[in-house]
Scaffold this motif. Structure first.
Motif, mmCIF file in Angstrom:
data_model
loop_
_atom_site.group_PDB
_atom_site.id
_atom_site.type_symbol
_atom_site.label_atom_id
_atom_site.label_comp_id
_atom_site.label_asym_id
_atom_site.label_seq_id
_atom_site.Cartn_x
_atom_site.Cartn_y
_atom_site.Cartn_z
ATOM 1 N N VAL A 116 49.104 4.635 27.432
ATOM 2 C CA VAL A 116 48.773 5.391 26.105
ATOM 3 C C VAL A 116 47.275 5.477 26.011
ATOM 4 N N LYS A 117 46.682 6.458 25.180
ATOM 5 C CA LYS A 117 45.217 6.422 25.376
ATOM 6 C C LYS A 117 44.497 5.714 24.420
ATOM 7 N N LYS A 118 45.336 5.299 23.339
ATOM 8 C CA LYS A 118 44.786 4.305 22.546
ATOM 9 C C LYS A 118 45.717 3.773 21.457
ATOM 10 N N MET A 119 45.635 2.431 21.162
ATOM 11 C CA MET A 119 46.688 1.875 19.998
ATOM 12 C C MET A 119 45.586 1.548 18.970
ATOM 13 N N VAL A 161 42.137 -9.451 24.658
ATOM 14 C CA VAL A 161 42.400 -9.390 25.931
ATOM 15 C C VAL A 161 42.974 -8.391 26.779
ATOM 16 N N PHE A 162 43.792 -7.693 26.172
ATOM 17 C CA PHE A 162 44.564 -6.596 26.989
ATOM 18 C C PHE A 162 43.412 -5.283 27.041
ATOM 19 N N TYR A 163 42.591 -5.348 26.396
ATOM 20 C CA TYR A 163 41.260 -4.214 26.897
ATOM 21 C C TYR A 163 40.658 -4.755 28.118
ATOM 22 N N LYS A 164 40.136 -6.071 28.016
ATOM 23 C CA LYS A 164 39.683 -6.670 28.902
ATOM 24 C C LYS A 164 40.120 -6.843 30.118
ATOM 25 N N THR A 165 41.572 -7.092 30.357
ATOM 26 C CA THR A 165 42.584 -7.387 31.274
ATOM 27 C C THR A 165 43.253 -6.327 31.983
ATOM 28 N N TYR A 166 43.415 -5.392 30.933
ATOM 29 C CA TYR A 166 44.397 -4.322 31.496
ATOM 30 C C TYR A 166 43.707 -2.898 31.290
ATOM 31 N N GLY A 167 42.671 -2.783 30.458
ATOM 32 C CA GLY A 167 41.949 -1.655 30.266
ATOM 33 C C GLY A 167 42.548 -0.630 28.988
ATOM 34 N N THR A 242 37.333 -2.835 19.178
ATOM 35 C CA THR A 242 36.497 -3.437 18.360
ATOM 36 C C THR A 242 37.238 -3.459 16.927
ATOM 37 N N VAL A 243 37.040 -4.160 15.942
ATOM 38 C CA VAL A 243 37.540 -4.029 14.559
ATOM 39 C C VAL A 243 36.657 -3.369 13.702
ATOM 40 N N PHE A 244 37.194 -2.869 12.690
ATOM 41 C CA PHE A 244 36.501 -2.126 11.437
ATOM 42 C C PHE A 244 36.980 -2.632 10.190
ATOM 43 N N ASN A 245 36.011 -2.893 9.331
ATOM 44 C CA ASN A 245 36.523 -2.685 7.767
ATOM 45 C C ASN A 245 36.938 -1.522 7.354
#
Length: 324
Positions: A116-119, A161-167, A242-245
């Motif tokens: 998927v493009k983004k979660m 982790v899923f971003y850094k490990t799997y992109g 990243t995370v956003f308020n």
């Protein structure tokens, strides 16, 4: 962008999920809606069932094969499914963990496998825990104060982790006390605004836990919808992983909240102004004060919340008066 763009929305029959479904269906996205109906209600999305670009599936994120089948061929996932409520998690931490951590991991795996493009996922202001710093800034958190808060923080760790490990591209949205139309006023774990609204409409005294000086950054649902759309479409490299308020950026104590609710409701019944407030003991796991810095979301997502508390309460009360 909208036509032929497929979005999976989990927790789709719940408060936030159903509002997202309605918004994206109206914008002509192809929306798949998933919910196990444990806390969500079909009536929230029943008016969408006859739309060609909407499909509802009753299923559970704790079932990995359900996640895989629905994510396959999907462009974006807006993950709202979770067991909310700090008190619920204190009473039953195992189920909260199973849904909020196990189910979240299933969705990450399914999204990674499907490419998927983004979660975009629902994070929580509860992650700030015992940090007393105000306003809350994304990179400064404390220790969690409840099982629920732990689960939502673990979501952020897994997403990283899923971003850094799997992109896998992810964005977390730390919601601050969201309220508005379709938020359930019933049940043991009802949020404060729908609960107080229902009680005041029935001329029943709302019960504030503590002395009413605890404060929250109450956030109207339309601000949350805006944040989800902007996060989904964000392309700035610093906005990914990243995370956003997600908040309005102001705080209101519970005593003032009740006064504002009475004012909004008095347009329909002036006697509500005379309903007295009662006070009870503090709840375990409650954070005294919550106030978000939304500078990061403004900068990287172009987030611009339109509804302050008063404007949101007026719209929410209008909906409750017509639907309760």
């Amino acid at each position: 962008m909208t036509k032929n763009t497929k979005i999976l929305i989990t927790g789709a029959a719940g408060f936030i999920g159903s509002n997202l479904c309605e918004y994206f269906v109206e914008k002509e996205y192809d929306v798949i809606a998933l919910d196990n109906l444990s806390t969500g209600h079909l009536i929230n999305i029943s008016h969408l069932q006859n739309k060609d670009n909407f499909r509802f599936v009753e299923g559970d994120i704790r079932d990995i094969e359900t996640c895989r089948s629905l994510v396959d061929g999907t462009d974006f996932v807006l993950h709202q499914a979770a067991l909310g409520s700090v008190p619920r998690s204190i009473k039953d931490p195992i189920t909260s963990n199973d849904v909020n951590v196990g189910g979240f991991l299933n969705m990450l795996v399914a999204c990674k496998e499907a490419g998927v493009k983004k979660m975009v996922y629902a994070a929580s202001s509860s992650t700030y825990g015992d940090s007393i710093a105000l306003p809350k800034v994304e990179d400064v958190i404390g220790k969690p104060l409840s099982p629920y808060a732990i689960t939502k923080y673990v979501n952020e760790l897994y997403a990283d982790v899923f971003y850094k490990t799997y992109g896998l591209n992810t964005i977390g949205l730390r919601y601050f006390n969201v309220f508005g139309r379709k938020q359930d006023p019933n049940g043991a774990y009802a949020a404060v605004i729908p609960l107080f609204t229902k009680q005041l409409m029935s001329k029943q005294s709302p019960t504030i836990n503590g002395d009413g000086t605890y404060s929250r950054d109450f956030t109207y649902i339309d601000n949350v919808i805006q944040a989800n759309e902007k996060a989904m479409l964000a392309t700035h490299p610093d906005a990914i992983n990243t995370v956003f308020n997600v908040a309005f950026g102001d705080r209101t104590d519970l005593n003032l909240l009740v006064d504002l609710l009475k004012q909004s409701l008095s347009k329909y019944d002036s006697e509500i102004l005379n309903v007295k407030t009662v006070y009870g003991p503090l709840r375990a796991g409650d954070v005294p004060h919550s106030l978000a810095s939304i500078d990061k979301a403004k900068s990287l997502l172009n987030y611009n919340p339109k509804f302050d508390l008063k404007a949101g309460l007026d719209e929410a009360v209008e909906w409750y008066w017509a639907n309760l």
